[in-house]
Design a protein around this motif. Structure first.
Motif, short mmCIF file in Angstrom:
data_model
loop_
_atom_site.label_atom_id
_atom_site.label_comp_id
_atom_site.label_asym_id
_atom_site.label_seq_id
_atom_site.Cartn_x
_atom_site.Cartn_y
_atom_site.Cartn_z
N MET A 1 0.85 -1.17 0.00
CA MET A 1 0.00 0.00 0.00
C MET A 1 0.89 1.24 0.00
O MET A 1 1.87 1.31 0.72
CB MET A 1 -0.90 -0.02 1.25
CG MET A 1 -1.76 1.21 1.37
SD MET A 1 -2.80 1.33 2.84
CE MET A 1 -3.80 -0.10 2.73
N THR A 2 0.49 2.22 -0.80
CA THR A 2 1.27 3.45 -0.88
C THR A 2 0.86 4.39 0.25
O THR A 2 -0.19 4.22 0.87
CB THR A 2 1.03 4.16 -2.23
OG1 THR A 2 -0.33 4.58 -2.28
CG2 THR A 2 1.35 3.25 -3.40
N LYS B 1 -2.47 6.04 -0.59
CA LYS B 1 -3.61 5.14 -0.39
C LYS B 1 -3.92 4.98 1.09
O LYS B 1 -5.09 4.95 1.49
CB LYS B 1 -3.30 3.77 -1.03
CG LYS B 1 -4.43 2.78 -0.95
CD LYS B 1 -5.62 3.23 -1.78
CE LYS B 1 -6.69 2.15 -1.76
NZ LYS B 1 -7.96 2.62 -2.22
N SER B 2 -2.88 4.91 1.92
CA SER B 2 -3.08 4.80 3.36
C SER B 2 -3.80 6.03 3.91
O SER B 2 -4.75 5.90 4.70
CB SER B 2 -1.72 4.65 4.06
OG SER B 2 -1.88 4.68 5.45
N ASN C 1 -5.69 8.06 2.17
CA ASN C 1 -7.04 8.05 1.60
C ASN C 1 -7.97 7.13 2.40
O ASN C 1 -9.12 7.48 2.67
CB ASN C 1 -7.00 7.63 0.13
CG ASN C 1 -8.32 7.87 -0.56
OD1 ASN C 1 -8.78 8.99 -0.63
ND2 ASN C 1 -8.93 6.80 -1.06
N ASN C 2 -7.48 5.96 2.80
CA ASN C 2 -8.28 5.04 3.60
C ASN C 2 -8.67 5.66 4.93
O ASN C 2 -9.81 5.52 5.39
CB ASN C 2 -7.54 3.72 3.83
CG ASN C 2 -7.42 2.90 2.57
OD1 ASN C 2 -8.10 3.15 1.58
ND2 ASN C 2 -6.54 1.92 2.60
N LYS C 3 -7.72 6.35 5.57
CA LYS C 3 -8.01 7.01 6.85
C LYS C 3 -9.00 8.16 6.66
O LYS C 3 -9.85 8.40 7.52
CB LYS C 3 -6.73 7.50 7.51
CG LYS C 3 -5.91 6.36 8.08
CD LYS C 3 -4.77 6.88 8.91
CE LYS C 3 -4.07 5.67 9.52
NZ LYS C 3 -3.38 6.00 10.74
N THR D 1 -17.46 4.48 -2.12
CA THR D 1 -16.28 5.19 -1.64
C THR D 1 -16.63 6.30 -0.66
O THR D 1 -15.93 6.50 0.34
CB THR D 1 -15.50 5.80 -2.83
OG1 THR D 1 -15.26 4.76 -3.78
CG2 THR D 1 -14.17 6.38 -2.39
#
Length: 161
Positions: A1-2, A5-6, A8-10, A80
């Protein structure tokens, strides 16, 4: 995971915790003259924690954006952004103006005038509904309920005597 992306998930997790929020959407072009839309979200949770974050930057090349509604459909999917998606649904359900009411009152004045003042309120409502609706009536069903005209049996009895 970039790293992106990390984060964005948070952010998606944080957005789900917002009690209230607002969006700032702005458009500009990059050095290649491609339109870019930036979406920022500002939200507050139940503990009064306020967050402001960039939600997304979306290039609009090869798209034919015709409305804000299309933008929400294409770029803020429910999977999303469930909270933003629901907010958009709510906002689009609100009337943007009183135009539809003014149009109805204008038609009402033409339908019930000094020359047609005896029209009942119920009949007036039916006339206005027909004049202003975007719903197509079920003509086939209405026709099937109509009784066919039949000759008067009493007059046939008199002619046979």
């Amino acid at each position: 995971m970039t790293l992106g992306k990390s984060i964005n998930n948070k952010l998606e997790e944080k957005v789900r915790s917002f009690k209230y929020y607002s969006l700032a959407i702005d458009e500009s072009t990059n050095v290649m003259d491609t339109a870019q839309v930036a979406i920022f979200v500002r939200g507050i949770d139940n503990e009064f924690n306020i967050s402001e974050e960039m939600a997304s930057v979306i290039p609009l090349k090869d798209t034919n954006q015709s409305s804000l509604l299309d933008f929400y459909k294409l770029y803020l999917p429910k999977e999303t952004y469930p909270v933003l998606h629901d907010h958009a649904l709510f906002m689009f359900s609100l009337f943007g103006s009183t135009y539809i009411c003014e149009q109805l009152f204008s038609r009402m004045k033409n339908t019930k005038s000094k020359n047609r003042s005896t029209i009942s309120d119920k009949h007036l409502e039916s006339c206005l509904r027909i004049a202003t609706t975007s719903i197509d009536p079920d003509i086939d069903s209405l026709l099937s309920q109509k009784k066919p005209n039949t000759p008067n049996t009493r007059s046939e009895e008199h002619t046979s005597e």
